[in-house]
Design a protein around this motif. Sequence first.
Motif, PDB file in Angstrom:
ATOM      1  N   ALA A 156       1.832   2.017  -3.367  1.00  0.00           N
ATOM      2  CA  ALA A 156       0.688   2.562  -4.095  1.00  0.00           C
ATOM      3  C   ALA A 156       0.422   4.010  -3.689  1.00  0.00           C
ATOM      4  N   GLN A 187       0.830  -1.210   0.000  1.00  0.00           N
ATOM      5  CA  GLN A 187       0.000   0.000   0.000  1.00  0.00           C
ATOM      6  C   GLN A 187       0.865   1.260   0.000  1.00  0.00           C
ATOM      7  N   PRO A 214      -5.765   4.228  -2.979  1.00  0.00           N
ATOM      8  CA  PRO A 214      -4.730   3.771  -3.903  1.00  0.00           C
ATOM      9  C   PRO A 214      -5.114   2.441  -4.536  1.00  0.00           C
TER      10      PRO A 214
END
Length: 322
Positions: free
Chosen positions: A190, A187, A319
Amino acid sequence: MNSDTPVADQTDHPGEPIAVVAAGAIPWRIVNGHLEVLLIHRPRYDDFSWPKGKLDAGETVPECAVREVREEIGLQAGLGIPLPPIHYHVNAGLKVVHYWAVKVNGAPLRPDGKEVDSVMWCTPDRAAKYLSNPSDIEPLEYLEKAYVRGELDTWPLVLIRHAKAKPRSSWTKAEGDRPLAATGQRQAAAVRRLLEAWWPQRVVTSPWLRCVATIAPYAKASGAKVKLSEALTEHHHQRSPKKTAAAVEALFDKQVPIAVCTHRPALPTALKQLGRHMLPELRALLPTSDPFLSPGEVIVCQVARGAERKIVSVEQIRPFDD
């Protein structure tokens, strides 16, 4: 808005599935006190439109908009206020194009020659006459009205919830040292890609590891200045929410693109403070229930330049989740 492809459009074509998702921008500048926008000419279609294109696999809508502007006219610029999306039919079915305003600060434009063979700066009135797709007029009109209201020239303030951390139940050391889980590390990568749609020059973050690790990939890639703020930690927020609110308020001081990363328990205070700078209809767009944001999710506020600290748009974006 999030990274998921919309299932159906509920505006002009209620219930009809969306077959194609695209994104782009209307570049703008001020010359001798007058607003100008940039039209592109596409030789393949012999038409005039705005820079735009379809989503690539693994990218969010804002990332697509920034990439298309860079690829088609050679402009690397952060997104401004969101503009109304347009919908029209193509061979594959219903197509939606999401647009943002993008300010051009004298940067040279380099049309790619293949997709775009020429560009033209013109007034909004003239642009409306040249546009080949009548649907493209709606975001143009919104942009022009924002300019008249003094809400077109903005800077972004991005609120981030840190990426997914290892569970509290499995962590026996100091809470501030609890790291990101493997999912959280993906994450964070992202988040880096997503933040590049606005290019915040400064990042303010809780010094706890899971927040620092969330913004580290972006800070390293962008060279953004990072400031650690104890007021943004869970413990300091629990003891003094007013100091957390003050830390959020201080984000307005320099009027430069900025991102702030904090924890779920501090989000209600942060959101409430941001809401003080919005009209009620914008404030209604802010999340109001726990967990407020998913791990790695962001709220993007565009703030009008000037002394009033007025937030003029709000977007909630997740994201890309692999």
